[in-house]
Scaffold this motif. Structure first.
Motif, mmCIF file in Angstrom:
data_model
loop_
_atom_site.group_PDB
_atom_site.id
_atom_site.type_symbol
_atom_site.label_atom_id
_atom_site.label_comp_id
_atom_site.label_asym_id
_atom_site.label_seq_id
_atom_site.Cartn_x
_atom_site.Cartn_y
_atom_site.Cartn_z
ATOM 1 N N LEU A 1 0.819 -1.224 0.000
ATOM 2 C CA LEU A 1 0.000 0.000 0.000
ATOM 3 C C LEU A 1 0.851 1.273 0.000
ATOM 4 C CD1 LEU A 1 -2.811 -1.056 2.463
ATOM 5 C CD2 LEU A 1 -2.837 -1.068 -0.020
ATOM 6 N N ARG A 2 2.146 1.088 -0.050
ATOM 7 C CA ARG A 2 3.014 2.280 -0.156
ATOM 8 C C ARG A 2 2.756 2.901 -1.533
ATOM 9 N NH1 ARG A 2 5.751 2.221 4.331
ATOM 10 N NH2 ARG A 2 6.009 0.165 5.229
ATOM 11 N N GLY A 3 2.773 4.214 -1.566
ATOM 12 C CA GLY A 3 2.477 4.882 -2.843
ATOM 13 C C GLY A 3 0.998 5.160 -3.018
ATOM 14 N N LYS A 4 0.170 4.743 -2.050
ATOM 15 C CA LYS A 4 -1.274 5.016 -2.157
ATOM 16 C C LYS A 4 -1.646 6.325 -1.474
ATOM 17 C CE LYS A 4 -2.791 1.029 -3.993
ATOM 18 N NZ LYS A 4 -3.481 0.952 -5.251
ATOM 19 N N LYS A 5 -0.655 7.066 -1.051
ATOM 20 C CA LYS A 5 -0.875 8.390 -0.445
ATOM 21 C C LYS A 5 -1.718 8.322 0.833
ATOM 22 C CE LYS A 5 0.139 11.326 -4.262
ATOM 23 N NZ LYS A 5 -0.165 11.120 -5.633
ATOM 24 N N LEU A 6 -1.543 7.251 1.589
ATOM 25 C CA LEU A 6 -2.260 7.145 2.871
ATOM 26 C C LEU A 6 -1.652 8.124 3.874
ATOM 27 C CD1 LEU A 6 -2.474 3.268 3.033
ATOM 28 C CD2 LEU A 6 -4.435 4.829 2.981
ATOM 29 N N ALA A 7 -2.490 8.669 4.742
ATOM 30 C CA ALA A 7 -1.991 9.588 5.777
ATOM 31 C C ALA A 7 -2.897 9.506 6.998
ATOM 32 C CB ALA A 7 -1.969 11.019 5.242
ATOM 33 N N PRO A 8 -2.337 9.719 8.177
ATOM 34 C CA PRO A 8 -3.189 9.696 9.383
ATOM 35 C C PRO A 8 -4.142 10.887 9.396
ATOM 36 C CG PRO A 8 -0.825 9.773 9.940
ATOM 37 C CD PRO A 8 -0.931 10.001 8.472
ATOM 38 N N VAL A 9 -5.308 10.681 9.960
ATOM 39 C CA VAL A 9 -6.284 11.760 10.121
ATOM 40 C C VAL A 9 -5.991 12.422 11.465
ATOM 41 C CG1 VAL A 9 -8.730 12.326 10.370
ATOM 42 C CG2 VAL A 9 -8.006 10.549 8.748
ATOM 43 N N GLY A 10 -5.395 13.586 11.413
ATOM 44 C CA GLY A 10 -5.031 14.263 12.660
ATOM 45 C C GLY A 10 -3.802 13.604 13.265
ATOM 46 N N ARG A 11 -3.614 13.857 14.553
ATOM 47 C CA ARG A 11 -2.349 13.473 15.150
ATOM 48 C C ARG A 11 -2.561 13.038 16.583
ATOM 49 N NH1 ARG A 11 1.303 16.110 17.886
ATOM 50 N NH2 ARG A 11 3.462 15.569 17.490
ATOM 51 N N LEU A 12 -1.908 11.949 16.957
ATOM 52 C CA LEU A 12 -1.824 11.596 18.378
ATOM 53 C C LEU A 12 -0.384 11.826 18.792
ATOM 54 C CD1 LEU A 12 -3.888 8.253 18.575
ATOM 55 C CD2 LEU A 12 -4.616 10.535 19.284
ATOM 56 N N ASP A 13 -0.184 12.275 20.032
ATOM 57 C CA ASP A 13 1.181 12.511 20.523
ATOM 58 C C ASP A 13 1.971 11.201 20.508
ATOM 59 O OD1 ASP A 13 0.400 15.086 21.087
ATOM 60 O OD2 ASP A 13 0.010 14.669 23.207
ATOM 61 N N TYR A 14 3.279 11.359 20.533
ATOM 62 C CA TYR A 14 4.195 10.205 20.551
ATOM 63 C C TYR A 14 3.799 9.209 21.656
ATOM 64 C CZ TYR A 14 8.850 7.979 20.519
ATOM 65 O OH TYR A 14 9.899 7.101 20.425
ATOM 66 N N HIS A 15 3.399 9.731 22.821
ATOM 67 C CA HIS A 15 3.069 8.841 23.936
ATOM 68 C C HIS A 15 1.572 8.570 24.080
ATOM 69 C CE1 HIS A 15 7.057 8.219 25.422
ATOM 70 N NE2 HIS A 15 7.286 9.519 25.512
ATOM 71 N N SER B 1 -10.762 13.296 5.491
ATOM 72 C CA SER B 1 -9.764 13.607 6.504
ATOM 73 C C SER B 1 -9.900 15.071 6.939
ATOM 74 C CB SER B 1 -8.372 13.349 5.921
ATOM 75 O OG SER B 1 -7.399 13.708 6.843
ATOM 76 N N HIS B 2 -10.009 15.943 5.973
ATOM 77 C CA HIS B 2 -10.131 17.373 6.266
ATOM 78 C C HIS B 2 -11.362 17.645 7.133
ATOM 79 C CE1 HIS B 2 -10.348 21.649 5.657
ATOM 80 N NE2 HIS B 2 -11.580 21.497 5.212
ATOM 81 N N ARG B 3 -12.484 17.037 6.756
ATOM 82 C CA ARG B 3 -13.721 17.316 7.495
ATOM 83 C C ARG B 3 -13.697 16.719 8.893
ATOM 84 N NH1 ARG B 3 -18.900 17.795 3.538
ATOM 85 N NH2 ARG B 3 -17.810 18.717 1.788
ATOM 86 N N LEU B 4 -13.105 15.525 9.031
ATOM 87 C CA LEU B 4 -13.070 14.913 10.367
ATOM 88 C C LEU B 4 -12.252 15.757 11.331
ATOM 89 C CD1 LEU B 4 -12.623 11.108 9.547
ATOM 90 C CD2 LEU B 4 -14.650 12.200 10.523
ATOM 91 N N GLN B 5 -11.285 16.511 10.791
ATOM 92 C CA GLN B 5 -10.437 17.329 11.664
ATOM 93 C C GLN B 5 -10.996 18.730 11.881
ATOM 94 O OE1 GLN B 5 -6.046 16.895 10.814
ATOM 95 N NE2 GLN B 5 -6.870 15.660 9.161
ATOM 96 N N SER B 6 -11.981 19.109 11.053
ATOM 97 C CA SER B 6 -12.507 20.465 11.159
ATOM 98 C C SER B 6 -13.401 20.600 12.399
ATOM 99 C CB SER B 6 -13.314 20.785 9.891
ATOM 100 O OG SER B 6 -14.112 21.907 10.136
ATOM 101 N N PRO B 7 -13.209 21.656 13.205
ATOM 102 C CA PRO B 7 -14.067 21.841 14.386
ATOM 103 C C PRO B 7 -15.529 22.056 13.994
ATOM 104 C CG PRO B 7 -12.466 23.658 14.166
ATOM 105 C CD PRO B 7 -12.181 22.681 13.056
ATOM 106 N N LYS B 8 -15.729 22.398 12.704
ATOM 107 C CA LYS B 8 -17.081 22.674 12.211
ATOM 108 C C LYS B 8 -18.031 21.476 12.386
ATOM 109 C CE LYS B 8 -18.891 23.720 7.666
ATOM 110 N NZ LYS B 8 -18.439 23.942 6.301
ATOM 111 N N GLU C 1 -13.221 18.904 19.224
ATOM 112 C CA GLU C 1 -12.281 19.618 18.359
ATOM 113 C C GLU C 1 -10.926 18.961 18.603
ATOM 114 O OE1 GLU C 1 -11.756 23.637 19.765
ATOM 115 O OE2 GLU C 1 -11.182 22.947 21.752
ATOM 116 N N GLY C 2 -9.859 19.511 18.031
ATOM 117 C CA GLY C 2 -8.553 18.854 18.212
ATOM 118 C C GLY C 2 -7.409 19.841 18.258
ATOM 119 N N LYS C 3 -7.359 20.635 19.325
ATOM 120 C CA LYS C 3 -6.217 21.557 19.450
ATOM 121 C C LYS C 3 -4.978 20.746 19.849
ATOM 122 C CE LYS C 3 -8.540 25.850 20.582
ATOM 123 N NZ LYS C 3 -9.855 25.482 20.120
ATOM 124 N N THR C 4 -3.798 21.322 19.563
ATOM 125 C CA THR C 4 -2.541 20.644 19.875
ATOM 126 C C THR C 4 -2.479 20.252 21.360
ATOM 127 O OG1 THR C 4 -1.554 22.064 18.230
ATOM 128 C CG2 THR C 4 -0.034 20.897 19.678
#
Ligand code: URA
Length: 240
Positions: A90-104, A118-125, A183-186
């Motif tokens: 699946l490399r090359g399929k442009k997969l990316a995580p939706v948002g971010r979880l901290d290292y820990h 992905s964009h909409r799931l991360q939008s606070p809207k 929402e998902g602030k840092t």
């Protein structure tokens, strides 16, 4: 999907340039010249643009249970990262995580190449609910503090003061709690806890919208494709 969005997603041009192309008669759908940029097209439709057939992008959706000490990135020269858990084919399929979880932070992470979802799931809207299990050190939560989290808290720990959206906090033990953010602030959970003098020592995301994973998994690092129903439900949460 709308014809103009599909063409823009396929790299044919911007939304406005593909609309001009459609208006000039440069696009056919199943052999018929398209007139309406908003026309709905299906995977089985044959779309030809400037003599070239436009492929429908294959969207992929995975649910990953991120382990501790893993970076939310597809590649990293030094540290273990989410990309290490993606099957080679699946490399090359442009997969990316939706948002971010901290290292820990451990737990539920969606991985997809569906940019719009992905964009909409991360939008606070869209107020997508994300529930976390938290273990912390510090004083027990008071009713007053829980009420403040429910109203939204003004965090002053970074460059600019920022108000968090109303969140739900329930105390599950003297040093454990569950918090639901919309929402998902840092580092939002860690910062809310720190605001009240509590230090998060373990954080696990256990749900996102209707998707849930085990609270205490036997092995983190599991990855699976979302089912058709799960994809449909996620999309409907963000009006797709
Ligand atoms: N909030 C945090 O503080 N960290 C995460 O990884 C997710 C939410």
């Amino acid at each position: 999907m709308r014809l103009d969005r599909l063409l823009a997603n396929s790299g044919t041009g911007t939304r406005s340039s593909v609309r001009s192309l459609i208006a000039s008669g440069g696009v056919t759908v199943n052999g018929v010249t398209a007139k309406d940029p908003g026309m709905q097209v299906k995977e089985t439709d044959v779309i030809i643009c400037g003599g070239t057939e436009i492929g429908h992008k294959e969207n992929l959706y995975f649910l990953f249970d991120k382990p501790d000490c893993v970076l939310t990135a597809m590649e990293d020269p030094r540290l273990p990262c989410v990309g290490n858990y993606i099957p080679d084919e699946l490399r090359g399929k442009k997969l990316a995580p939706v948002g971010r979880l901290d290292y820990h932070t451990t737990g539920l992470l969606i991985i997809t190449n569906d940019g719009e979802l992905s964009h909409r799931l991360q939008s606070p809207k869209y107020h997508i609910a994300k529930r976390y299990l938290v273990t912390f050190e510090g004083k027990e939560w008071s009713e007053k503090e829980i009420g403040e989290v429910k109203e939204g808290v003004t965090l002053t720990d970074m460059d600019k003061p920022v108000k968090t959206a109303p969140a739900l906090l329930s105390v599950t033990g003297s040093n454990t709690a569950e918090i639901t953010l919309f929402e998902g602030k840092t580092h939002e959970v860690r910062r809310i806890f720190a605001h009240f003098g509590k230090e998060v020592t373990a954080l696990r995301r256990i749900s996102l919208a209707d998707l849930e994973i085990e609270k205490t998994p036997e092995n983190t690092g599991a990855i699976r494709e979302l089912t058709e129903d799960e994809i449909k439900s996620l999309k409907s949460e963000v009006r797709l």
